[in-house]
Design a protein around this motif. Structure first.
Motif, PDB file in Angstrom:
ATOM      1  N   TYR A   1      19.657 -18.597  63.758  1.00  0.00           N
ATOM      2  CA  TYR A   1      19.247 -19.742  62.935  1.00  0.00           C
ATOM      3  C   TYR A   1      20.515 -20.391  62.373  1.00  0.00           C
ATOM      4  O   TYR A   1      20.885 -20.216  61.209  1.00  0.00           O
TER       5      TYR A   1
ATOM      6  N   MET B   1      19.604 -15.529  56.545  1.00  0.00           N
ATOM      7  CA  MET B   1      18.992 -16.693  57.188  1.00  0.00           C
ATOM      8  C   MET B   1      19.398 -16.804  58.662  1.00  0.00           C
ATOM      9  O   MET B   1      18.561 -17.056  59.525  1.00  0.00           O
ATOM     10  N   VAL B   2      20.675 -16.633  58.941  1.00  0.00           N
ATOM     11  CA  VAL B   2      21.140 -16.807  60.326  1.00  0.00           C
ATOM     12  C   VAL B   2      20.539 -15.735  61.242  1.00  0.00           C
ATOM     13  O   VAL B   2      20.198 -16.007  62.386  1.00  0.00           O
TER      14      VAL B   2
ATOM     15  N   TRP C   1      20.299 -30.924  59.907  1.00  0.00           N
ATOM     16  CA  TRP C   1      21.561 -30.186  59.817  1.00  0.00           C
ATOM     17  C   TRP C   1      22.758 -31.084  60.132  1.00  0.00           C
ATOM     18  O   TRP C   1      23.854 -30.841  59.659  1.00  0.00           O
TER      19      TRP C   1
ATOM     20  N   GLY D   1      18.061 -14.164  50.843  1.00  0.00           N
ATOM     21  CA  GLY D   1      18.476 -15.515  50.446  1.00  0.00           C
ATOM     22  C   GLY D   1      19.873 -15.895  50.882  1.00  0.00           C
ATOM     23  O   GLY D   1      20.283 -17.042  50.722  1.00  0.00           O
ATOM     24  N   SER D   2      20.623 -14.931  51.417  1.00  0.00           N
ATOM     25  CA  SER D   2      22.018 -15.218  51.807  1.00  0.00           C
ATOM     26  C   SER D   2      22.077 -15.886  53.179  1.00  0.00           C
ATOM     27  O   SER D   2      21.087 -15.903  53.924  1.00  0.00           O
ATOM     28  N   ARG D   3      23.247 -16.420  53.532  1.00  0.00           N
ATOM     29  CA  ARG D   3      23.451 -16.996  54.867  1.00  0.00           C
ATOM     30  C   ARG D   3      23.216 -15.938  55.934  1.00  0.00           C
ATOM     31  O   ARG D   3      22.661 -16.220  56.991  1.00  0.00           O
TER      32      ARG D   3
ATOM     33  N   HIS E   1      16.399 -29.027  64.214  1.00  0.00           N
ATOM     34  CA  HIS E   1      16.828 -29.319  62.849  1.00  0.00           C
ATOM     35  C   HIS E   1      17.801 -30.495  62.826  1.00  0.00           C
ATOM     36  O   HIS E   1      19.008 -30.321  62.626  1.00  0.00           O
TER      37      HIS E   1
ATOM     38  N   SER F   1      30.768  -9.989  56.020  1.00  0.00           N
ATOM     39  CA  SER F   1      30.616 -10.586  54.693  1.00  0.00           C
ATOM     40  C   SER F   1      30.069  -9.547  53.714  1.00  0.00           C
ATOM     41  O   SER F   1      29.432  -8.567  54.116  1.00  0.00           O
ATOM     42  N   GLY F   2      30.285  -9.789  52.444  1.00  0.00           N
ATOM     43  CA  GLY F   2      29.732  -8.907  51.417  1.00  0.00           C
ATOM     44  C   GLY F   2      28.218  -8.937  51.398  1.00  0.00           C
ATOM     45  O   GLY F   2      27.572  -8.028  50.853  1.00  0.00           O
ATOM     46  N   ASP F   3      27.621  -9.965  51.973  1.00  0.00           N
ATOM     47  CA  ASP F   3      26.159 -10.083  52.022  1.00  0.00           C
ATOM     48  C   ASP F   3      25.539  -9.319  53.188  1.00  0.00           C
ATOM     49  O   ASP F   3      24.316  -9.256  53.297  1.00  0.00           O
TER      50      ASP F   3
ATOM     51  N   ARG G   1      17.645 -14.200  60.786  1.00  0.00           N
ATOM     52  CA  ARG G   1      16.216 -14.054  60.503  1.00  0.00           C
ATOM     53  C   ARG G   1      15.434 -13.790  61.795  1.00  0.00           C
ATOM     54  O   ARG G   1      15.816 -14.265  62.882  1.00  0.00           O
TER      55      ARG G   1
END
Lengths: 164, 179
Positions: free
Chosen positions: A116, A103-104, A130, A98-100, A127, A158-160, A106
Motif C-alpha cells: 500500500y 499501512m504499507v 497520492w 496507525g504507522s506508515r 489512488h 524503522s522504530g515502528d 496492510r
C-alpha cells in the motif's frame, strides 16, 4: 534475447546504488539457497534485511512483477521461500498501529497482494490523490528498483516495525 | 586482500555513482582515470574515501559545526588507502557542503563532508531538533522549494550543483498512505 524491461532491470541490479546496498547487507536477489533459479520474467524474487525483533526473521523475501519496468512501477508482496508462495499474513512484518509501516504492509486491502505505497502500481492506480499528497513518491521512469528496495528497507528498520 | 579484485563505488558531483573494479596494487588515480572521473594530470578535484558520519557525534550545544574529513593523496594504492574497508570514493570540487535545515520556524546549520549520506544528515537534523525516537523517524529531508526527498543512501556531493557548495532542506513529516 532479453526484453527491454528485463535488460533495464538487469542493468539497475548491476548499478552502484544496488551493489552498494547489497554489500552493506541491505538487499539482494534471492540466491540458490532458497530457489533453484529466478522465476520467468517479469517476476523476480528479492530479499530485504529487517531490524532484529524477537522471533522475527532477519530478512523478508518479496516477489515482484516488473512488467514494463521502469515505465511502470513494480507490484508484489512478501513471499515465503519455504512454501514458494505468497507469505501467509501471520508471518508478515507488523507495524505500530496507525504507522506508515502498518499501512504499507496492510493485509486488509486487495487481499494483501500489493504494497500500500505509491511505488506499487496496483496501489498507485487506485489512488490518484497520492499524486497530490505525496508528489515525492510518485513513480516515473527515473525511479529504479533501488528506490523500491530502499523504501521497504527503511520501513523494516524503522522504530515502528514490531516484528511478526 | 592478496591481489583479489575489489569493487569500488565512485561518487561525483551531480552524477549517478559508478562501479569500478580494481586490485590492491593499483593507485587510486589509475582507477579514477580508467573510470573517466579524472583526466591524466588533473588535480583540481578533491578525493575523499569512506562515508563520513562525524556530525552524529556533535554536541547538541554546537551551532554551525564543521566536519574534518581530509582529502586523500590519489597517488597512493588501493591497498595503502584500505579501500577494501572504505569502498565509497567521492570526487568533488567542494571540501565541505554548507547545509541548512529548516523545521518549525528554526534553522540548523552544519558544514558536512560531501561524503555524507542523506541518511546521516537526516539523523543529525532529527537530533538537533530533538526529534529522536520512533516519532522522529517519520521526518525526512526535502530539498527547499521542491518536492524532492532524496533517498537515504544518496550522498550530499551528488546533490549539490557544481557552482555551489551549499544546499537547503526542510525537515518534513512523511505522509502515511491513506484512502
Amino acid at each position: 534475447m532479453d526484453k527491454p524491461d528485463q535488460r533495464l532491470f538487469d542493468a539497475d541490479v548491476a548499478s552502484a546504488e544496488f551493489r552498494a546496498g547489497a554489500l552493506k547487507g541491505y538487499w539482494g536477489l534471492a540466491g540458490t539457497d532458497v530457489l533453484a533459479e529466478q522465476p520467468a520474467w517479469p517476476a523476480r524474487i528479492l530479499w530485504i534485511a529487517a531490524a532484529p525483533r524477537e522471533k522475527a526473521p532477519d530478512r523478508y523475501y518479496v516477489r515482484l512483477d516488473l512488467s514494463e519496468y521502469r515505465t511502470d512501477a513494480p507490484t508484489g508482496t512478501f513471499w515465503n521461500p519455504n512454501t514458494t508462495a505468497t507469505l501467509e499474513f501471520g508471518l508478515r512484518p507488523k507495524g505500530r498501529p496507525g504507522s506508515r509501516v502498518a499501512m504499507v504492509f496492510r493485509t486488509d486491502w486487495e487481499n494483501g497482494r500489493a504494497f500500500y505505497h505509491p511505488y506499487d502500481r496496483v496501489a498507485a492506480k487506485g489512488h490518484s490523490d497520492w499524486l497530490r499528497d505525496q508528489p515525492s513518491l510518485i513513480w516515473d521512469s527515473d525511479h529504479t528498483i533501488v528506490h523500491h528496495l530502499e523504501e521497504i528497507h527503511s520501513l523494516l528498520n524503522s522504530g515502528d516495525y514490531l516484528g511478526l | 586482500m592478496v591481489g583479489e579484485e575489489l569493487e569500488l563505488f565512485i561518487h561525483s558531483q551531480g552524477a549517478k555513482p559508478k562501479v569500478a573494479m580494481t586490485r590492491p596494487h593499483e593507485t587510486l588515480r589509475e582507477v579514477l582515470v580508467r573510470s573517466e572521473i579524472l583526466k591524466e594530470g588533473q588535480d583540481d578535484l578533491l578525493v575523499f574515501v569512506g562515508e563520513w558520519e562525524e556530525a552524529l557525534t556533535e554536541g547538541d550545544e554546537i551551532e554551525e559545526g564543521e566536519d574534518r574529513h581530509e582529502a586523500v593523496d590519489v597517488s597512493l594504492t588501493v591497498e595503502v588507502l584500505e579501500l577494501h574497508r572504505h569502498p565509497h570514493i567521492h570526487v568533488h570540487k567542494c571540501k565541505l557542503v554548507a547545509v541548512e535545515v529548516n523545521f518549525n520556524g528554526r534553522t540548523k546549520q552544519h558544514r558536512f563532508s560531501p561524503a555524507t549520506t542523506i541518511g546521516v544528515v537526516t539523523r543529525w537534523a532529527r537530533k538537533k531538533f530533538e526529534l529522536d525516537g520512533a516519532a522522529g523517524a517519520a521526518y525526512v529531508l526535502q530539498i527547499c522549494k521542491t518536492t524532492k526527498q532524496p533517498r537515504p543512501s544518496e550522498h550530499l556531493g551528488e546533490l549539490v550543483k557544481s557552482s555551489v557548495c551549499a544546499i537547503c532542506f526542510d525537515l518534513v513529516k512523511e505522509i502515511t498512505p491513506q484512502g
